[in-house]
Design an enzyme around this catalytic site. Structure first.
Site, PDB file in Angstrom:
ATOM      1  N   HIS A  89     -36.556  17.028  -0.187  1.00 55.82           N
ATOM      2  CA  HIS A  89     -37.200  18.215  -0.746  1.00 55.82           C
ATOM      3  C   HIS A  89     -37.837  19.089   0.329  1.00 55.82           C
ATOM      4  O   HIS A  89     -38.163  20.239   0.069  1.00 55.82           O
ATOM      5  CB  HIS A  89     -38.176  17.855  -1.873  1.00 55.82           C
ATOM      6  CG  HIS A  89     -39.488  17.270  -1.443  1.00 55.82           C
ATOM      7  ND1 HIS A  89     -39.734  15.916  -1.416  1.00 55.82           N
ATOM      8  CD2 HIS A  89     -40.634  17.850  -1.033  1.00 55.82           C
ATOM      9  CE1 HIS A  89     -40.974  15.687  -1.013  1.00 55.82           C
ATOM     10  NE2 HIS A  89     -41.548  16.849  -0.773  1.00 55.82           N
ATOM     11  N   ASP A 225     -35.114  10.338  -1.266  1.00 54.79           N
ATOM     12  CA  ASP A 225     -35.610  11.672  -0.876  1.00 54.79           C
ATOM     13  C   ASP A 225     -35.680  11.849   0.645  1.00 54.79           C
ATOM     14  O   ASP A 225     -36.752  11.861   1.227  1.00 54.79           O
ATOM     15  CB  ASP A 225     -37.006  11.870  -1.502  1.00 54.79           C
ATOM     16  CG  ASP A 225     -37.462  13.315  -1.462  1.00 54.79           C
ATOM     17  OD1 ASP A 225     -36.839  14.115  -0.732  1.00 54.79           O
ATOM     18  OD2 ASP A 225     -38.448  13.647  -2.151  1.00 54.79           O
ATOM     19  N   SER A 663     -45.508  14.940   2.847  1.00 55.24           N
ATOM     20  CA  SER A 663     -44.108  14.687   2.557  1.00 55.24           C
ATOM     21  C   SER A 663     -43.347  14.596   3.853  1.00 55.24           C
ATOM     22  O   SER A 663     -43.500  15.436   4.730  1.00 55.24           O
ATOM     23  CB  SER A 663     -43.527  15.825   1.721  1.00 55.24           C
ATOM     24  OG  SER A 663     -43.729  15.547   0.393  1.00 55.24           O
TER      25      SER A 663
HETATM   26  N1  ARG Z   1     -43.907  15.622  -5.781  1.00 54.24           N
HETATM   27  C1  ARG Z   1     -43.364  15.701  -4.455  1.00 54.24           C
HETATM   28  C2  ARG Z   1     -44.173  16.681  -3.602  1.00 54.24           C
HETATM   29  O1  ARG Z   1     -45.209  17.106  -3.992  1.00 54.24           O
HETATM   30  C3  ARG Z   1     -41.903  16.045  -4.491  1.00 54.24           C
HETATM   31  C4  ARG Z   1     -41.551  17.428  -4.924  1.00 54.24           C
HETATM   32  C5  ARG Z   1     -40.100  17.786  -4.957  1.00 54.24           C
HETATM   33  N2  ARG Z   1     -39.357  17.236  -6.078  1.00 54.24           N
HETATM   34  C6  ARG Z   1     -39.214  17.813  -7.301  1.00 54.24           C
HETATM   35  N3  ARG Z   1     -38.525  17.175  -8.220  1.00 54.24           N
HETATM   36  N4  ARG Z   1     -39.717  18.985  -7.621  1.00 54.24           N
HETATM   37  O2  ARG Z   1     -43.752  17.423  -2.777  1.00 54.24           O
HETATM   38  N1  GLU Z   2     -44.390  15.545  -2.234  1.00 56.54           N
HETATM   39  C1  GLU Z   2     -45.584  15.949  -1.554  1.00 56.54           C
HETATM   40  C2  GLU Z   2     -45.333  16.873  -0.369  1.00 56.54           C
HETATM   41  O1  GLU Z   2     -44.437  17.663  -0.401  1.00 56.54           O
HETATM   42  C3  GLU Z   2     -46.365  14.767  -1.202  1.00 56.54           C
HETATM   43  C4  GLU Z   2     -46.943  14.223  -2.419  1.00 56.54           C
HETATM   44  C5  GLU Z   2     -48.425  14.363  -2.428  1.00 56.54           C
HETATM   45  O2  GLU Z   2     -48.936  15.436  -2.765  1.00 56.54           O
HETATM   46  O3  GLU Z   2     -49.057  13.369  -2.061  1.00 56.54           O
HETATM   47  O4  GLU Z   2     -46.058  16.906   0.584  1.00 56.54           O
END
Ligand code: ARG
Ligand code: GLU
Length: 761
Positions: A89, A225, A663
């Site tokens: 991502h 990911d 991330s």
């Molecule tokens: N929750 C993760 C972060 O905050 C992954 C986000 C990307 N994935 C998604 N399905 N939108 O970045």
């Molecule tokens: N998916 C998140 C990012 O893009 C990390 C998840 C979180 O917020 O801890 O940094």
């Protein structure tokens, strides 16, 4: 035998050390302060490195393998040829930019089988931290305490520029100086930024985004990911613009990858660039988030996502166009829901109120404290009351509803252009500035419209503006909106027609034609453009009535928070405080462990390919579709050397305190080896940006076994694994057991010891 008193003492001691050991750690620590604040604790928790192995300015250390990837993610170096690992991502925008309907790397994945096939990404950067320094004295030393906040800011900005200049003048380095603890301390990070970063590989979305938005922020998780890039440097190994003459970067350190496997309780740390937390807000600040802001933003985005989804399902072209946008809108949407629930479950507001009571009591004990801190809590109360009366809500609606319409947010740079032309088109400087702006807009237009669908945006416009009109106080309605609604037979859809039809900003052809006109003609057209005038009308309310109040209160609150935190640190002398995240390099540490999401449920700390395959059987959920190849590999148990006892680990949980920006961060074991790739947090733990709960906050990581399996067995890119320093189980003696001798032998790099040994499949 021990007498009862002795027994009691022994038990007490055991209990104390146990609780010290068992308590997972809150905190995002500064690398240069680890020695002073954390080393002992980290070693007690199982770490077998020294603080100097993690961060050093005298020898290569772990920090030399960590980069900020682009502006929002973390990455780490995993080969001596500059191979960079980050999340799928995080590389999403790049993968998407190389994709088209015919050549869809999002769907099919992409793997460069040779360096020639690696794909350049203009604009993408990777930034190393060369060193960091406490510059509090240089920044604050000559600033008297009686200045207004604005005067103070001004003097600080001047000092920052001076120190930055002194630190980097004549070098190719950059310097970032940021406030910590609300401006009580300042640290400088010297940076080296590489500009030629090429895409090496990415799995198909059905792996890299497996579970999609259904599983996002959730456990159990099975997302592969990750994506892989490579840093290229000039002939001198220094940063250079893209050129075919560049060569793979030789890093000072790259992380070895351990296939030994992890177990519950193992020490872990995460090294990366967490973006933003606010752990020291007063209770009213928490209630503003939990009760006003989060609910409003969630409501608006729920509608926006629903509309995007409808069109994406109906048309594959729209699906590709809006894939990245949808993911990013949905990501915070879901996080805010988790945050609201988490704060409630944790009773965060009441906990903050308790702390405030203690603080008030502590303040009341001494006159010195009273004059220093006595006004802090009442003043917070006053400020947050004003914010809670429309200001906060209108600001959220401006940003989420008005600017949630692509046409309106796109119109902002055109409005800026019109205003620039209006200021004058006489001097050479003015002409040059205007031409630069026009060229910038012209250059950016094709990429913008490649991912734009007018019909979708019109639906968003109609629904979001209606929400604004209904939910926001009449006095904060833009004039243009009020006037439009007075029209006979007004509907939101017909209003959208009236704006998009004549606007010059709703299609590539019109924008290009517009920008080819003379500056005066551009200005005239823009100032009459219905999208621009509507935006102007929103801006009038926002900039004249909301923002000044908001900024003034926020500025005051920053000052109050500075004092409050200073007071708390005095009051809680034995507690170690860490500064809020601010996109600077930090270390968090904790251990591998599961959690209880609710009373009767317990989660394992890891997931497996078996679980993934089982999920993929839920055919009604498109997010769980997987490629046939993965199914075949699973059927044949064709896991190569990457399984543990015949099973393929996929993801795992640990209690490292992380947030957005982490991330792509490496999860590192006690010996400094890569065991996982951080990509998410659990939903029940997302309130950790505001309040941490050791029982429920977990970071979610991709297990390196699955990572290497996917690269080697699934993608057939084993040459990349060959490039890495993979440590197979029991292939060599533990290099850190005899610590002294290892350190003496390998003085400048304790990590150089390991040889690559490949065992048979
Ligand atoms: N929750 C993760 C972060 O905050 C992954 C986000 C990307 N994935 C998604 N399905 N939108 O970045
Ligand atoms: N998916 C998140 C990012 O893009 C990390 C998840 C979180 O917020 O801890 O940094």
């Amino acid at each position: 035998m021990l007498n009862p008193k002795q027994l009691f003492l022994v038990l007490l001691l055991a209990l104390c050390s146990l609780s010290a050991w068992a308590r997972p750690d809150e905190g995002m620590w500064l690398p240069m302060l680890l020695k002073q604040l954390n080393e002992t604790d980290m070693q007690k928790k199982g770490m077998r490195l020294s603080a100097e192995d993690i961060y050093s300015i005298n020898k290569s250390s772990l920090k030399d393998a960590i980069v900020q990837f682009g502006s929002g993610c973390t990455g780490e170096i995993i080969s001596n040829q500059g191979l960079l690992l980050t999340n799928h991502h995080c590389g999403y925008g790049q993968i998407q930019s190389h994709s088209s309907v015919e050549n869809d790397y999002l769907t099919k994945g992409f793997w460069a089988m040779s360096k020639e096939q690696e794909k350049p990404n203009p604009g993408l950067t990777a930034t190393f931290i060369v060193r960091m320094e406490d510059v509090t004295k240089q920044i604050l030393g000559d600033i008297p305490s009686n200045l207004t906040e604005a005067e103070r800011e001004h003097r600080i900005t001047t000092n920052i520029k001076k120190v930055q200049y002194g630190a980097t003048n004549g070098t190719h380095y950059g310097a970032i100086i940021r406030p910590f603890f609300y401006g009580t301390e300042y640290y400088m990070y010297i940076t080296e930024t590489f500009r030629d970063i090429r895409l090496v590989g990415a799995p198909p979305e059905s792996i890299g985004k497996f579970g999609g938005d259904t599983d996002n922020w959730m456990w159990p998780r099975h997302t592969g990911d990750f994506s892989i890039f490579r840093i290229y440097a000039g002939p001198d190994n220094k940063p250079a613009d893209y050129s075919t003459n560049n060569k793979p970067y030789t890093p000072k350190h790259h992380l070895p990858i351990s296939l030994a496997g992890i177990k519950e309780g193992d020490f872990t740390m995460v090294f990366g660039f967490p973006a933003r937390t606010t752990e020291y807000l007063p209770s009213q600040g928490v209630s503003e988030i939990a009760e006003i802001s989060d609910p409003a933003k969630v409501k608006i985005r729920t509608m926006r996502l629903h509309l995007l989804e409808q069109d994406m399902l109906a048309d594959p072209k729209v699906r590709i166009q809006y894939a990245a946008k949808y993911a990013s809108v949905s990501n915070s949407h879901k996080r805010w829901i988790g945050e609201m629930r988490g704060l409630k479950k944790l009773d965060a507001i009441a906990k903050k109120q308790d702390l405030e009571k203690q603080f008030a009591h502590w303040v009341s004990q001494e006159t010195g404290r009273k004059s220093m801190y006595g006004h802090v809590l009442p003043h917070f109360e006053q400020n947050y009351t004003i914010l809670a009366n429309d200001i906060s809500l209108t600001r959220d609606y401006y940003q989420e509803a008005a600017l949630g319409v692509e046409l309106l947010s796109y119109a902002q740079s055109f409005l800026d252009l019109a205003e620039l032309i209006q200021k004058g088109y006489q001097t050479e400087q003015q002409k040059a500035d205007i031409q630069t702006q026009i060229k910038g807009l012209l250059d950016a237009a094709p990429a913008y419209f490649k991912n734009y669908n007018q019909a979708t945006d019109k639906k968003v416009f109609a629904s979001l503006l209606e929400m604004y009109a209904i939910d926001i106080a009449y006095k904060y309605q833009p004039e243009a909106l009020k006037k439009a609604m007075e029209a006979k037979k007004f509907t939101w859809a017909s209003y959208a027609d009236k704006v998009y039809g004549p606007s010059n900003l709703a299609s590539l052809e019109k924008v290009t034609a517009l920008l080819k006109l003379s500056p005066n003609a551009i200005k005239a057209k823009l100032l009459a453009d219905p999208a621009v005038t509507l935006l102007q009308s929103f801006n009038n309310v926002y900039q004249e009535e909301i923002l000044p109040v908001y900024n003034q209160l926020t500025e005051q609150n920053t000052l109050l928070n500075r004092l409050y935190l200073q007071g708390l640190r005095e009051m809680q002398k034995d507690k170690k405080f860490y500064p809020d995240a601010n996109s600077t390099l930090r270390v968090s540490y904790g251990k591998v462990e599961g959690y209880k999401p609710s009373e009767d449920v317990t989660y394992e700390y890891y997931t497996t390919l078996e679980g993934l395959i089982e999920k993929s059987g839920m055919t009604e959920i498109p997010d769980y579709r997987i490629p046939d190849k993965l199914r075949e590999l699973h059927l044949k148990k064709d896991y190569g050397p990457y399984a543990i006892n015949g099973k393929m680990p996929v993801a795992f949980l640990a209690s490292n305190h992380t947030t957005g920006g982490n991330s792509g961060s490496p999860v590192i074991n006690a010996k400094g080896e890569l065991v996982g790739l951080n990509f998410d947090r659990n939903w029940e733990g997302t309130m950790s940006d505001i309040m941490y709960d050791p029982e429920r906050v977990r970071n979610i990581s991709l297990d390196v076994h699955y990572l290497l399996f996917l690269i080697d067995k699934f993608a057939g890119a084993g040459h990349l694994v060959q490039e890495m320093n993979v440590i197979y189980p029991s292939s060599q003696p533990d290099p850190v057991v005899k610590k002294e001798s290892v350190e003496i032998k390998h003085k400048d790099n304790i990590f150089k010891t390991k040889k690559k040994v490949k065992i048979d499949d």
